[in-house]
Design an enzyme around this catalytic site. Structure first.
Site, PDB file in Angstrom:
ATOM      1  N   ASP A 362       0.866  -1.151   0.000  1.00 49.69           N
ATOM      2  CA  ASP A 362       0.000   0.000   0.000  1.00 49.69           C
ATOM      3  C   ASP A 362       0.915   1.216   0.000  1.00 49.69           C
ATOM      4  OD1 ASP A 362      -2.270   1.561   0.402  1.00 49.69           O
ATOM      5  OD2 ASP A 362      -1.845   1.648   2.531  1.00 49.69           O
ATOM      6  N   LYS A 525      -1.541  29.099  -8.357  1.00 53.40           N
ATOM      7  CA  LYS A 525      -0.555  28.045  -8.152  1.00 53.40           C
ATOM      8  C   LYS A 525      -0.996  26.814  -8.923  1.00 53.40           C
ATOM      9  CE  LYS A 525      -2.494  26.104  -3.914  1.00 53.40           C
ATOM     10  NZ  LYS A 525      -2.399  25.953  -2.473  1.00 53.40           N
ATOM     11  N   ASP A 641      -4.919   5.886  -4.447  1.00 58.65           N
ATOM     12  CA  ASP A 641      -4.642   7.296  -4.696  1.00 58.65           C
ATOM     13  C   ASP A 641      -4.484   7.567  -6.193  1.00 58.65           C
ATOM     14  OD1 ASP A 641      -4.274   9.855  -3.977  1.00 58.65           O
ATOM     15  OD2 ASP A 641      -2.696   9.445  -2.519  1.00 58.65           O
TER      16      ASP A 641
END
Lengths: 1088, 348
Positions: A362, A525, A641
């Site tokens: 992970d 940004k 993710d």
């Protein structure tokens, strides 16, 4: 909706059921049932060739040890459940969380785990919002927002009204889809549709929300988390499976020997025995030679059963238990910060740790700490901040932020020139930090004076705002229209004119603010590649300089962001604001209009600089991964993710390097597209492969040096593991810390949980747990390797020993009319495996070391024999068998030849059955002791004690059993009275024992020596080095630094932010894609 | 040291594992390894030792004087007679002449040797009651003696079991021909031939005021000609269960071919130094049938040495092993010097 309570049962026994259940379980094991069958055979007088006690005593010992072990195992698993089950959550009255049922309304407090799948009713935040962290669930690091239905959020904290809440939820059946929920709430004659945004799933953590109320929809095993965790399978090691196969083979061999001897018996009975019966009179019982052969078959099965050793399984269990304790006791796997030692939760898998080929890891919480720190920056063409590798030096003093009362104490920065620049009032630097303090979607909360708490959506943003805060640009508070910042001690309030929020396509965010003196500014940004296209041409020079810096940052695996600003005139802004409002009000394709509007204003910007954020890796991750790769272990990262973050981590932990010239990304949404991409890849490789998608995926993936899969759901993680298990037949290990890793941990051969953090779910499902990823190296390279090495040596010796012990009966069969006469005393048969020959081999199995732990770690290549299964396989097994066969041959025929037709030195008996039995037994004990002495490569005091002790105990028991006293008490059970004294005082008996030992052992030494001399293994070489006291010429542990860095512009660990939420209070949709990324190394191409 | 320990304890508050050598797997240990010098020297040492030992054993075994006479072949008529068990009560005597070429000096032992007699057969070797032979009053019905336990009328056999029943019951006497007319009996010792432990511990007569009453209520095994208490009427201490011939028979042999000690030479008169060379005759009362089971009977006269009897196997085995070991030592040396790969240290 069934009423399933929240408890998940894991322990097997209680005090009352232990004995019967455990006995039942033990008899279910084939081996034990087999021994029971033997015991029954032995009770038939016509067959019984051995007394009942020869089987019952070892069987009792085995059962007792196994029962004790099972009991302790179960005890451990009960104890380890306690912290989970005793967790309390406040329902309207306090209730243990395992008692929660669907339909209950429960209250959750900040930073607590959500205990069941809940329908969010109300929360402490406005609009019924609440924030959750789903890292446990999907590995994503950013906070997510959930919002209650407006009707229920009105209920607020009113317990009376909540208790009266009588809505009915009709929803989908329990399933494992984490990102989907469909249901309807019927309440007060209205129906409200429910989706994923209204639901809190078990395993999430409530963040930045003081309290919230929810109604339980699914509890216990019905929760999405548990639905995702896969089935618990009984794990067995490959050695276990091999052992079972071998046990079957040995059983076949046993039957063959039985048949040969039975046929021999039939022939003998026919030729010789028929005449001998006048002395036996047993033709009453056995009148045909065939029937006699049949009975003999069973008798020999009893005698020769010790080739399928009764004590094998229990010895293996004991050794594994011992290895487990060594892991538990290892101080080098103890994490002092978390006060967590390594823990073995499944004690039966240790040797498999020495055979791992694939590691599935992970990312969040395992490889990374899930902490972002502002590490470096480039402002106006000048870099600040020290390299991550250098700043570990202890003498570097971090910047002192004591001048700033609101500074975050945990923040550390190692370059003093930046703070100097700020104090000197460098305008660009001020502008840089002003941007950081303004351009974000963080919300703040000042609990007590001087204690500022930021509620951040992504840890990256948090890191940037915290950095600005420490450098004196403190973001204090915001309203929908204003942002208040304390700039170098001055409170300044900016008018917030617009937030141009982040999304995946834009890869940037901007704010437009009006300074107190009326100036309108745009701060932006974003990813450098995107941002650089939108700069004013005058920035050319600065851009190339910054670009160099960015490359440098990216080379260190830092997440980079470029920052830019733009001064706007009031007219320009007003003009643009009109376009924006039009876009906002447009009904269809609103997002497109918005994007176009944003595009319009975000151009011709002035570059300020760039930031570099370190996604902090766990300690020692890089070295661990490097060592494990050297040990030829392939490491795959599976994460929920995003692709960018995952790849970034790949670079920062050097799994991906610039030498990998071809990175291959599969990012398709449908099966067909994926197939196309895989095919394309194969075309590149000039490989034509047919077959299904799975196969192709595994083929490609396994060719890669590094594989990173992102956006995978927990169940997909397990599927990837299953895929590799199925197609590669390799030993897999999965390591993770969160609830989203449970399925993977369960389906891999070995599952490891990272312990010590809040979440215990992964640990509870795991086989091993420890506090830091870096302990994996020690677990595999030291403990795993040793375990495998010891277990293989143990098995080799064990099979050898039992064959040497048992086959003597086979040879004797040819000289005793195949009558199933044993060579040894019955007591010797009873005790040999459990007393005389068990402890030395057990000591070897527990303590042996071929090379010490330092060398095991240094020479990772030493790990390879385990992966290739070299130390114990079918070939080795046959060598052991042949060795045993040879030894038994020497053990029988040397005394036979020596005692044939002869008398002792006093003219009396020497060739009688009992003396022969004592001679062979003594030879056997000495030969196997010498053999274990040769096999033992690490002689601790315990080994010495056990080896010498076993011989001593043998003689002690021998003389006791052959003593006068015990004979007079039990004359029928100890008929060997006086035998030891008479036989062992004969010189020729000792000459026989000596010759037997020499003949049995010398060939082994010859082969062993020649093998080591002519074809030294790496182990032998390491040994030789140690003896020569030489430093290794080349260290296998090579530090991997990235020399030639490559730009990684994927920076934002960011989703569409709270921008809209801030301005409108409405919620947004989050889409999730499932795809894999494969990264292909260039090194492989060369090897091809 | 103590200070150090307590400091360690402070560093590790609660769950830290102990820093003991055992738990950290750092026990001091001796790590032997097969190195060329040690292996080769052990090969040569062991080889030379075995070689020398073998030669010694061969030499000593060859010094043993031994005479074996197969009287089941020579006394064919008796053998034929005994093949039919119905002739059990007919006596059969047989004489065997032989000439001793050399003196047999020292202890001389007379053995009977049986071939193809499976004393080690499981059912045979099992068929005895050690408790009974210890003089205990036991119910032999429950013992392993079956089928030789009781007669149909319920009288138990003493001793019971197949081994006792099949006891060797030839009697062998040797006469020495001083000249062609006169022959004298060679004196033999009947007792002291069995192990001390057997004679004094393992076998005991049932206790009673005399031996025949001790055996009252029991009867002889079916193949016996006289009851146990008449085995040696001359010597009370060699009678009943503690009769040496019986004890020796009861110690079953390991192999179907075996020799059991029958008599020892009594060193008196002409035989003070052993058996002098000359002509001898065995007078055998042939009772024990062997030819039916294709067996043979021999009578053996033998001296002994420190390594046992005349069996050359051990000596030859030692010599061969020694020679092979030395040879292997040379071969290993050659291989080690010529063929071994260059010791390369860690190339990748």
């Amino acid at each position: 909706m069934g009423c399933v309570n929240n408890r998940i049962k894991t322990s097997k026994y209680n005090i009352l059921t232990f004995l019967p259940v455990n006995l039942f379980e033990q008899f279910q094991r084939v081996a034990n049932a087999y021994f029971l069958f033997l015991l029954i055979l032995q009770l038939i007088p016509e067959i019984s060739s051995l007394s009942w006690f020869t089987t019952i005593v070892p069987l009792m010992v085995v059962f007792t040890i196994t029962a004790v072990k099972d009991a302790t195992d179960d005890c451990v698993s009960i104890c380890s459940k306690l912290p989970l089950q005793s967790l309390q959550q406040s329902i309207l009255q306090n209730e243990k969380w395992m008692n929660v049922k669907p339909g209950d309304v429960i209250k959750l407090e900040n930073n607590t785990f959500v205990a069941a799948d809940l329908l969010l009713l109300s929360s402490s935040e406005p609009h019924g919002l609440c924030y959750i962290e789903t890292a446990e669930l999907d590995g994503e690091t950013n906070l997510k927002v959930r919002q209650a239905l407006p009707v229920t959020s009105e209920l607020g904290p009113d317990i009376r009204r909540l208790a009266e809440f009588d809505g009915v939820v009709v929803c989908e059946p329990p399933n494992n889809k984490l990102d989907k929920f469909t249901g309807v709430l019927f309440w007060k004659d209205n129906r409200y549709s429910l989706n994923n945004e209204k639901v809190l799933l078990r395993g999430c953590v409530l963040r930045n929300t003081d309290w919230c109320f929810g109604m339980v929809i699914f509890a216990g095993p019905d929760t999405k988390l548990m639905q995702n965790s896969g089935r618990t399978k009984f794990k067995r090691t490959s050695i276990d499976r091999l052992m079972n196969t071998l046990a079957l083979w040995i059983f076949g061999f046993l039957v063959c020997m039985g048949i040969i001897l039975a046929i021999g018996n039939s022939i003998w009975e026919h030729q010789v025995g028929a005449h001998f019966r006048i002395y036996l009179f047993w033709n009453e019982v056995v009148n045909s030679s065939v029937f006699s052969g049949f009975l003999t078959f069973w008798s020999y099965i009893i005698i020769l059963n010790s080739v399928v050793p009764i004590s094998l399984y229990v010895s293996v269990e004991v050794i594994r238990l011992g290895h487990s304790y060594f892991i538990n006791w290892d101080r080098k796997m103890y994490c002092p910060q978390k006060d967590t030692p390594a823990e073995v939760r499944t004690t039966t898998l240790n040797e498999e740790l020495g055979q791992i080929e694939y590691i599935f890891s992970d990312k969040t919480g395992t490889i990374t700490q899930n902490i972002m720190t502002f590490n470096k920056c480039s402002i106006n063409g000048k870099t600040y901040g020290k390299s991550v590798f250098i700043n570990v030096l202890p003498k570097t003093v971090p910047v002192d932020f004591s001048f700033n009362p609101l500074a975050d104490r945990k923040f550390q920065f190692y370059d003093h020139s930046l703070i100097e620049s700020i104090k000197l009032g460098d305008a660009m630097v001020h502008e840089f930090f002003r941007l950081l303090s303004l351009c974000h979607t963080v919300m703040s909360e000042e609990k007590n004076a001087g204690e500022l708490i930021y509620q951040v959506q992504s840890p990256d943003e948090g890191a940037l705002v915290t950095a600005a805060r420490n450098f004196g640009f403190i973001f204090k508070s915001r309203t929908p229209e204003t942002i208040t910042v304390e700039e170098m001690g001055k409170l300044v309030t900016y008018q917030l004119l617009a937030i141009l929020d982040f999304n995946n396509i834009r890869k940037r965010m901007s704010v437009i603010v009006q300074t107190p003196d009326g100036q309108i500014k745009l701060y932006c940004k974003g990813a450098d590649t995107i941002l650089f296209e939108r700069l004013h041409p005058s920035n050319e020079e600065l851009m190339s300089l910054t670009s160099d810096h960015l490359e440098e940052f990216a080379g260190e695996g830092l997440r980079t962001l470029a920052l830019a600003y733009k001064n706007l005139t009031e007219e320009h802004f007003k003009e643009w604001f009109k376009i924006l409002q039009e876009a906002n009000t447009s009904v269809d394709s609103r997002n497109d209009y918005l994007a176009a509007a944003y595009e319009e204003i975000e151009k011709d910007m002035m570059l300020l600089g760039a930031t570099a954020i370190e996604d902090k890796l766990q300690e020692g991750v890089t070295e661990t991964i490097a060592s494990l790769s050297l040990a030829n272990i392939k490491i795959w990262v599976l994460t929920g993710d995003k692709q960018e973050t995952a790849m970034n981590i790949g670079y920062s932990c050097h799994m991906l390097t610039d030498t990998m010239n071809e990175i291959f990304i599969v990012a398709s949404h449908t099966g067909m597209e994926v197939r196309e991409e895989l095919r394309e890849y194969f075309a590149l490789q000039a490989l034509a492969l047919e077959g299904d998608l799975e196969n192709e995926f595994v083929e490609v993936a396994c060719m890669c040096k590094t594989v990173i899969c992102c956006r995978v759901t927990p169940l997909q993680k397990a599927q990837v593991v299953e895929l590799v298990k199925k197609h590669r037949k390799a030993v897999t290990l999965a390591i993770g810390d969160g609830a989203n890793d449970i399925s993977m941990i369960k389906s891999a051969h070995i599952g490891i949980g990272i312990s010590g953090e809040e979440g215990m779910q992964a640990v509870l499902a795991s086989d091993y747990s420890f506090a830091q990823f870096r302990y994996l190296k020690r677990l595999l390279l030291v403990h795993g390797r040793w375990s495998y090495f010891r277990m293989c040596k143990f098995l080799c010796y064990f099979f050898y020993k039992n064959f040497a012990f048992t086959l003597v009966h086979f040879w004797f069969g040819f000289f005793c009319g195949f009558s199933a006469q044993t060579v040894y005393d019955q007591w010797f048969i009873t005790l040999f495996n459990i007393v005389y020959a068990s402890l030395p081999v057990l000591a070897m199995g527990l303590f042996d070391q071929d090379v010490n732990e330092q060398n095991s770690m240094d020479y990772a290549k030493l790990y390879e024999p385990g992966q290739l299964n070299l130390l114990f396989n079918k070939r080795k097994f046959f060598i052991c068998i042949a060795h045993g066969l040879y030894t038994s041959f020497a053990l029988f025929f040397i005394p036979y030849g020596a005692f044939y037709n002869t008398a002792g030195e006093d003219g009396k008996h020497i060739a009688d059955y009992q003396s022969f039995a004592v001679t062979v037994a003594t030879s056997l004990v000495i030969v196997v002791s010498v053999q274990i002495a040769l096999d033992t490569s690490y002689w601790t005091a315990i080994n010495r004690f056990f080896i010498l002790g076993s011989i001593a105990v043998y003689f002690a028991i021998l003389f006791t059993m052959h003593s006068d006293g015990i004979f007079v008490i039990f004359p029928n059970h100890f008929p060997f009275v006086g035998n030891a004294r008479n036989s062992l005082s004969q010189i020729s008996v000792w000459l026989v024992i000596l010759l037997t030992t020499v003949v049995s052992v010398m060939p082994v030494i010859t082969f062993q020596f020649l093998k080591e001399d002519l074809n030294p293994t790496l182990t032998d070489q390491v040994w030789l080095n140690l003896i020569m006291k030489q430093k290794p010429l080349q260290n296998y542990m090579r530090r991997v630094y990235r020399t030639n860095s490559r730009r990684s512009a994927y920076a934002f660990s960011h989703q569409e932010g709270f921008g809209e939420l801030i301005t409108s209070g409405k919620n947004i949709h989050i889409s999730q894609y499932n795809y894999f990324i494969l990264l292909k190394s260039g090194a492989f191409l060369k090897n091809c | 040291m103590k200070n150090k320990n307590s400091q360690g304890a402070q560093e590790c508050p609660s769950r830290c594992p102990d820093n003991s050598a055992f738990k950290q797997q750092k026990l001091p240990a001796w790590k032997p390894k097969l190195t060329a010098p040690s292996v080769l020297s052990s090969f040569f040492t062991i080889g030379v030792f075995c070689l020398l030992m073998g030669i010694c054993i061969i030499l000593s075994a060859r010094s043993v004087k031994e005479i074996q006479i197969n009287y089941s072949d020579i006394c064919l008529s008796c053998s034929k007679l005994r093949e039919n068990s119905s002739n059990w009560d007919k006596e059969c005597n047989c004489s065997v002449h032989f000439t001793l070429q050399e003196n047999m000096l020292g202890d001389v032992f007379m053995y009977y040797r049986l071939q193809n007699f499976y004393q080690n057969h499981r059912r045979y070797a099992l068929s005895r009651s050690d408790a009974q032979l210890l003089g205990q009053d036991v119910n032999i019905e429950n013992s392993n003696c079956a089928p030789f336990t009781t007669y149909p009328n319920g009288t138990p056999m003493a001793p019971c079991g197949a081994i006792a029943n099949s006891m060797f019951n030839d009697s062998i006497q040797l006469s020495y021909h001083l000249n062609s007319y006169t022959a004298i009996q060679v004196p033999w010792l009947k007792s002291g031939n069995s192990w001390w432990s057997d004679k004094n511990v393992k076998f005991r007569n049932p206790t009673s005021y005399n031996l025949s009453s001790a055996f009252a209520g029991t009867t002889r095994p079916p193949y016996w000609q006289k009851p146990a208490y008449l085995l040696d009427e001359e010597d009370e201490r060699n009678n009943g269960y503690i009769n040496d011939d019986f004890i020796i028979w009861m110690r079953v042999s390991a192999f179907p071919t075996f020799r059991n000690l029958y008599r020892r030479l009594h060193h008196t008169n002409q035989f003070a130094d052993g058996l002098p060379a000359g002509n001898y005759t065995f007078h055998i009362t042939y009772n024990f049938p062997v030819t039916r089971l294709k067996g043979k009977k021999q009578v053996v006269l033998s001296t002994i040495t420190w390594s046992g009897g005349s069996n050359l196997f051990l000596g030859i085995a030692y010599t061969v092993s020694g020679a092979v070991t030395v040879l292997a030592g040379f071969i290993i040396t050659a291989i080690h010097l010529k063929l071994r790969k260059k010791k390369t240290y860690f190339q990748r």
